[in-house]
Design a protein around this motif. Structure first.
Motif, PDB file in Angstrom:
ATOM      1  N   GLY A 123      -4.968  -5.064 -18.388  1.00 38.54           N
ATOM      2  CA  GLY A 123      -6.069  -5.731 -19.060  1.00 38.54           C
ATOM      3  C   GLY A 123      -6.692  -6.850 -18.261  1.00 38.54           C
ATOM      4  N   VAL A 124      -6.263  -7.049 -17.003  1.00 35.93           N
ATOM      5  CA  VAL A 124      -6.853  -8.087 -16.158  1.00 35.93           C
ATOM      6  C   VAL A 124      -7.796  -7.457 -15.144  1.00 35.93           C
ATOM      7  CG1 VAL A 124      -4.815  -9.545 -16.416  1.00 35.93           C
ATOM      8  CG2 VAL A 124      -5.007  -8.034 -14.441  1.00 35.93           C
ATOM      9  N   GLU A 125      -8.733  -8.244 -14.655  1.00 32.50           N
ATOM     10  CA  GLU A 125      -9.621  -7.777 -13.608  1.00 32.50           C
ATOM     11  C   GLU A 125      -8.930  -7.902 -12.259  1.00 32.50           C
ATOM     12  OE1 GLU A 125     -12.601  -6.363 -13.939  1.00 32.50           O
ATOM     13  OE2 GLU A 125     -12.287  -6.454 -16.108  1.00 32.50           O
ATOM     14  N   PHE A 126      -9.165  -6.939 -11.400  1.00 30.41           N
ATOM     15  CA  PHE A 126      -8.597  -7.015 -10.052  1.00 30.41           C
ATOM     16  C   PHE A 126      -9.499  -6.252  -9.094  1.00 30.41           C
ATOM     17  CE2 PHE A 126      -6.839  -3.250 -12.046  1.00 30.41           C
ATOM     18  CZ  PHE A 126      -6.874  -2.271 -11.056  1.00 30.41           C
ATOM     19  N   ASP A 127      -9.369  -6.578  -7.823  1.00 27.38           N
ATOM     20  CA  ASP A 127     -10.175  -5.930  -6.802  1.00 27.38           C
ATOM     21  C   ASP A 127      -9.246  -5.456  -5.693  1.00 27.38           C
ATOM     22  OD1 ASP A 127     -12.323  -4.983  -5.407  1.00 27.38           O
ATOM     23  OD2 ASP A 127     -12.829  -6.909  -4.489  1.00 27.38           O
ATOM     24  N   LEU A 128      -9.310  -4.174  -5.361  1.00 33.70           N
ATOM     25  CA  LEU A 128      -8.442  -3.600  -4.333  1.00 33.70           C
ATOM     26  C   LEU A 128      -9.268  -2.848  -3.307  1.00 33.70           C
ATOM     27  CD1 LEU A 128      -5.535  -2.039  -6.459  1.00 33.70           C
ATOM     28  CD2 LEU A 128      -5.438  -4.140  -5.118  1.00 33.70           C
ATOM     29  N   ASP A 129      -8.879  -2.986  -2.048  1.00 36.35           N
ATOM     30  CA  ASP A 129      -9.439  -2.152  -0.993  1.00 36.35           C
ATOM     31  C   ASP A 129      -8.480  -0.975  -0.823  1.00 36.35           C
ATOM     32  OD1 ASP A 129     -10.280  -0.907   1.327  1.00 36.35           O
ATOM     33  OD2 ASP A 129     -10.805  -2.782   2.346  1.00 36.35           O
ATOM     34  N   VAL A 130      -8.747   0.097  -1.547  1.00 36.12           N
ATOM     35  CA  VAL A 130      -7.846   1.241  -1.568  1.00 36.12           C
ATOM     36  C   VAL A 130      -7.706   1.872  -0.188  1.00 36.12           C
ATOM     37  CG1 VAL A 130      -7.599   3.592  -2.442  1.00 36.12           C
ATOM     38  CG2 VAL A 130      -8.131   1.734  -4.018  1.00 36.12           C
ATOM     39  N   ASP A 131      -8.777   1.951   0.577  1.00 34.31           N
ATOM     40  CA  ASP A 131      -8.700   2.519   1.918  1.00 34.31           C
ATOM     41  C   ASP A 131      -7.752   1.718   2.804  1.00 34.31           C
ATOM     42  OD1 ASP A 131     -10.510   4.521   1.309  1.00 34.31           O
ATOM     43  OD2 ASP A 131     -12.246   3.353   1.960  1.00 34.31           O
ATOM     44  N   GLU A 132      -7.854   0.400   2.711  1.00 27.77           N
ATOM     45  CA  GLU A 132      -7.003  -0.465   3.535  1.00 27.77           C
ATOM     46  C   GLU A 132      -5.538  -0.320   3.141  1.00 27.77           C
ATOM     47  OE1 GLU A 132      -4.730  -4.076   4.434  1.00 27.77           O
ATOM     48  OE2 GLU A 132      -5.466  -3.541   2.436  1.00 27.77           O
ATOM     49  N   ILE A 133      -5.255  -0.226   1.838  1.00 29.99           N
ATOM     50  CA  ILE A 133      -3.873  -0.058   1.378  1.00 29.99           C
ATOM     51  C   ILE A 133      -3.310   1.280   1.860  1.00 29.99           C
ATOM     52  CG2 ILE A 133      -2.403   0.224  -0.655  1.00 29.99           C
ATOM     53  CD1 ILE A 133      -4.314  -1.679  -2.132  1.00 29.99           C
ATOM     54  N   ASN A 134      -4.074   2.339   1.706  1.00 29.97           N
ATOM     55  CA  ASN A 134      -3.599   3.653   2.142  1.00 29.97           C
ATOM     56  C   ASN A 134      -3.344   3.690   3.646  1.00 29.97           C
ATOM     57  OD1 ASN A 134      -3.433   5.246  -0.277  1.00 29.97           O
ATOM     58  ND2 ASN A 134      -5.664   5.288  -0.365  1.00 29.97           N
ATOM     59  N   ASP A 135      -4.226   3.072   4.425  1.00 33.87           N
ATOM     60  CA  ASP A 135      -4.027   3.049   5.879  1.00 33.87           C
ATOM     61  C   ASP A 135      -2.768   2.282   6.246  1.00 33.87           C
ATOM     62  OD1 ASP A 135      -6.314   4.507   6.269  1.00 33.87           O
ATOM     63  OD2 ASP A 135      -7.583   2.783   6.762  1.00 33.87           O
ATOM     64  N   ARG A 136      -2.544   1.150   5.601  1.00 34.96           N
ATOM     65  CA  ARG A 136      -1.375   0.342   5.929  1.00 34.96           C
ATOM     66  C   ARG A 136      -0.087   1.058   5.529  1.00 34.96           C
ATOM     67  NH1 ARG A 136      -2.926  -3.829   3.784  1.00 34.96           N
ATOM     68  NH2 ARG A 136      -1.867  -3.891   1.759  1.00 34.96           N
ATOM     69  N   TRP A 137      -0.078   1.673   4.358  1.00 42.16           N
ATOM     70  CA  TRP A 137       1.127   2.370   3.912  1.00 42.16           C
ATOM     71  C   TRP A 137       1.444   3.566   4.810  1.00 42.16           C
ATOM     72  CZ3 TRP A 137       2.536   2.591  -1.921  1.00 42.16           C
ATOM     73  CH2 TRP A 137       2.580   1.287  -2.426  1.00 42.16           C
ATOM     74  N   GLU A 138       0.413   4.212   5.325  1.00 41.62           N
ATOM     75  CA  GLU A 138       0.650   5.333   6.225  1.00 41.62           C
ATOM     76  C   GLU A 138       1.344   4.856   7.496  1.00 41.62           C
ATOM     77  OE1 GLU A 138      -1.958   8.654   8.646  1.00 41.62           O
ATOM     78  OE2 GLU A 138      -2.715   7.868   6.745  1.00 41.62           O
ATOM     79  N   GLU A 139       0.935   3.693   8.014  1.00 44.87           N
ATOM     80  CA  GLU A 139       1.575   3.142   9.203  1.00 44.87           C
ATOM     81  C   GLU A 139       3.016   2.728   8.928  1.00 44.87           C
ATOM     82  OE1 GLU A 139      -0.755  -0.086  10.594  1.00 44.87           O
ATOM     83  OE2 GLU A 139      -2.556   1.118  10.953  1.00 44.87           O
ATOM     84  N   LEU A 140       3.253   2.130   7.758  1.00 48.14           N
ATOM     85  CA  LEU A 140       4.585   1.632   7.423  1.00 48.14           C
ATOM     86  C   LEU A 140       5.563   2.745   7.079  1.00 48.14           C
ATOM     87  CD1 LEU A 140       3.548  -1.436   5.236  1.00 48.14           C
ATOM     88  CD2 LEU A 140       4.516  -1.503   7.538  1.00 48.14           C
ATOM     89  N   ALA A 141       5.046   3.943   6.784  1.00 53.16           N
ATOM     90  CA  ALA A 141       5.925   5.047   6.378  1.00 53.16           C
ATOM     91  C   ALA A 141       6.922   5.411   7.460  1.00 53.16           C
ATOM     92  CB  ALA A 141       5.091   6.269   5.999  1.00 53.16           C
ATOM     93  N   ALA A 142       6.612   5.094   8.715  1.00 49.08           N
ATOM     94  CA  ALA A 142       7.496   5.468   9.812  1.00 49.08           C
ATOM     95  C   ALA A 142       8.801   4.679   9.826  1.00 49.08           C
ATOM     96  CB  ALA A 142       6.765   5.272  11.147  1.00 49.08           C
ATOM     97  N   ALA A 143       8.917   3.664   8.965  1.00 49.26           N
ATOM     98  CA  ALA A 143      10.094   2.802   8.999  1.00 49.26           C
ATOM     99  C   ALA A 143      11.174   3.205   8.012  1.00 49.26           C
ATOM    100  CB  ALA A 143       9.671   1.359   8.719  1.00 49.26           C
ATOM    101  N   ASP A 144      10.928   4.214   7.180  1.00 49.72           N
ATOM    102  CA  ASP A 144      11.825   4.475   6.060  1.00 49.72           C
ATOM    103  C   ASP A 144      12.572   5.801   6.164  1.00 49.72           C
ATOM    104  OD1 ASP A 144      11.346   2.215   4.257  1.00 49.72           O
ATOM    105  OD2 ASP A 144       9.297   2.964   4.245  1.00 49.72           O
TER     106      ASP A 144
END
Length: 584
Positions: free
Chosen positions: A439-460
């Protein structure tokens, strides 16, 4: 890749018993046959079957053993604290905020200072276990309590009369109506706040119960989920936006000859995979190569709408995602652990997941992520929002990526999605779902989040397995391994190390976390979930077989169980009490 768990409830509670009395008491199971509804594990990965006598559970919380080499009586308890709302603002106050949430720091702060109580209901806490580390006021209400009262955020009612549940929905509806559960929710709900409820399985009855009790069900509507759960609907929606499925035809068939004629006309060949609209864990997926294999499943095929596919050599890949108002956020890709006889009696049945850096090469990962984002955004046009899981099929002969299945719900794969490097760099994937329903307003850069998570996936590197009872026997469990952390000792044997709340602190492949589902006093039958094991590292070889380490872990856990077979006259006829399901 959905999974469902149906439960066999326990005995009527009586006077309190000691642990020794618990393990020796036996109850005759009802001879009624259970209706099968799909393995709950991935969906609700820890079964809906009833557990032991409520009498043996007292309101005083039982401790989890802290050290031992084998399963046995609890010794050193974990520190136990009743759930509290560590107030960071004065009672009745809400943090002042003049703008929407603008970045990850503000989103993390929002959840850390959250006042609205959020409850996850289910047969077990497996799917979202550990999220209480991130969200103030997040806790679990479960039918099974593998910690025996020692987890400060897990509540399970004491009084549990004998009930034969037929589905995960029935378990959750029963929990919501239970007077102990309602009192627990009221106790943890601050004045002026409305309890928020999340779960894997629910239906229109669940919605009516929540409306009557004043609870907010923070999930898409049951009618929409039921609509999207159909493999036929999913396939047609995906095709409308260019998301491909394995070459197929949607049809009906009155006989094997009819099926073969239609498949030949569509260029699918004679080696076919046939699916009906609904079903979990491979239970409604049939492999048809000739008249004999068709006849084996004829009653399930004839008269039903079918998705008839060409059989391909493929690797099943699972991925979870969240559709937000700003677009679809895609989690890490995982391989599926399916059909291994050591784990499940169901051919093609889901039994866990693995996450590691080379699940997909870069090109294929980008293709698969684009497929999931495209499908997720299209679901928004149907009115959907929030968490979902997708099974992707990678054709190992051609490299093509296909949609396998959509599960519009929380998934069993969440267990390891929520401990990824991306989760700790930002927030666990499911928190984006909570944000969408906050119920709160928020602003997300979905492209930036997806790109970062793709890079971090190599660590797990993480894996988990659902360990089912695979023999065609019905047995009374006398001894079972406790929930907690396990390690390999100096002789390479798996030994209980200490009680623990979840698997978030596992550091290497020598450690594992076992979440017990069925314990002393319960029954195990073909397909019943004994428990779930989570560990670092891989559990399958590159060719898809269970590794030597995986088999050693499975054998070690099974060896910690002792059970007494029931006489044939006491066994239910063709027991189909359902265990876990993915989409535990």
């Amino acid at each position: 890749m959905e999974r469902t768990i149906v439960a066999r409830t326990q005995k009527d509670p009586g006077s309190a018993q000691t642990p020794a009395e618990e393990t020796s008491e036996a109850v005759t199971p009802s001879p009624r046959r259970r209706a099968s509804s799909a393995s709950l594990a991935k969906k609700d990965a820890a079964g809906a079957a009833p557990r032991k006598t409520g009498a043996a559970r007292s309101r005083a919380r039982k401790p989890v053993p802290s050290s031992a080499t084998t399963a046995g009586p609890a010794t050193n308890p974990l520190p136990v604290a009743l759930p509290t709302l560590d107030p960071e603002t004065a009672p009745g106050e809400k943090p002042a905020r003049s703008h929407g949430l603008r970045n990850m720091s503000e989103i993390r702060h929002f959840f850390r200072t959250n006042r609205a109580p959020i409850f996850f209901l289910g047969a077990s806490a497996f799917n979202l276990l550990g999220l209480d580390r991130w969200v103030r006021g997040f806790s679990y209400i479960t039918y099974y309590d593998g910690w025996q009262g020692a987890h400060p955020r897990v509540f399970s009612p004491i009084h549990k009369p004998y009930i034969e549940f037929q589905s995960g929905e029935e378990i959750n509806n029963w929990l919501l109506r239970h007077h102990e559960v309602r009192a627990h929710i009221a106790r943890l709900t601050p004045a002026g706040e409305r309890p928020r409820i999340a779960m894997v399985f629910f239906d229109a009855e669940t919605e009516a119960i929540c409306e009557e009790l004043g609870y907010e069900l923070i999930l898409p509507s049951a009618a929409l989920r039921e609509h999207l759960d159909s493999k036929m609907v999913t396939t047609r929606i995906a095709e409308s936006v260019g998301v491909p499925s394995v070459p197929h035809v949607i049809t009906t068939a009155g006989s094997y000859e009819d099926l073969q004629e239609q498949a030949t006309k569509a260029g699918l060949g004679s080696d076919l995979v046939v699916q009906t609209a609904y079903g979990d864990s491979g239970k409604t997926t049939y492999f048809v190569t000739d008249a004999a294999s068709f006849a084996k499943h004829e009653d399930d095929i004839v008269g039903h709408e079918l998705k008839v596919m060409k059989r391909i050599n493929n690797r099943p890949i699972a991925v979870e995602a969240v559709l937000t108002r700003h677009g679809t956020i895609v989690g890490p890709f995982m391989t599926e652990i399916t059909g291994h006889k050591d784990l499940t009696p169901y051919r093609g049945g889901w039994a866990g997941n693995e996450m590691f850096p080379d699940v997909l090469d870069e090109r294929t990962r980008r293709t698969a992520a684009r497929l999931v984002r495209t499908l997720g955004d299209r679901l928004g046009a149907e009115g959907y929002r929030g968490f979902f899981e997708v099974d992707v099929l990678l054709d190992t002969d051609t490299g093509d990526v296909y949609l396998g299945e959509l599960n519009p719900r929380i998934s069993g794969a969440s267990a390891i999605t929520n401990v990824t490097a991306g989760a700790y760099a930002d927030i666990p994937l499911f928190l984006f779902h909570l944000l969408e329903y906050s119920g709160v307003e928020f602003d997300l850069d979905v492209d930036e989040i997806n790109d970062r998570w793709e890079e971090l996936a190599a660590a797990d590197q993480w894996s988990h397995m659902i360990i089912k009872h695979t023999d065609a026997t019905v047995e009374h469990i006398d001894v079972a391994p406790p929930t907690g952390r396990y390690v390999f000792d100096a002789y390479g044997r798996l030994a209980f190390s200490q009680g623990d709340l979840d698997w978030h602190l596992l550091g290497n492949e020598s450690e594992s976390f076992f979440l017990r589902i069925y314990g002393p006093g319960d029954y195990r039958w073909k397909g019943a979930d004994l428990g779930i094991l989570v560990t670092k590292g891989r559990l399958q070889t590159p060719t898809g077989r269970l590794s030597i380490r995986a088999k050693h872990l499975i054998e070690s856990i099974r060896a910690m169980y002792a059970a007494t077979p029931l006489p044939p006259a006491m066994e239910p006829s063709e027991p189909e009490l359902i265990g876990t399901e993915s989409t535990p």
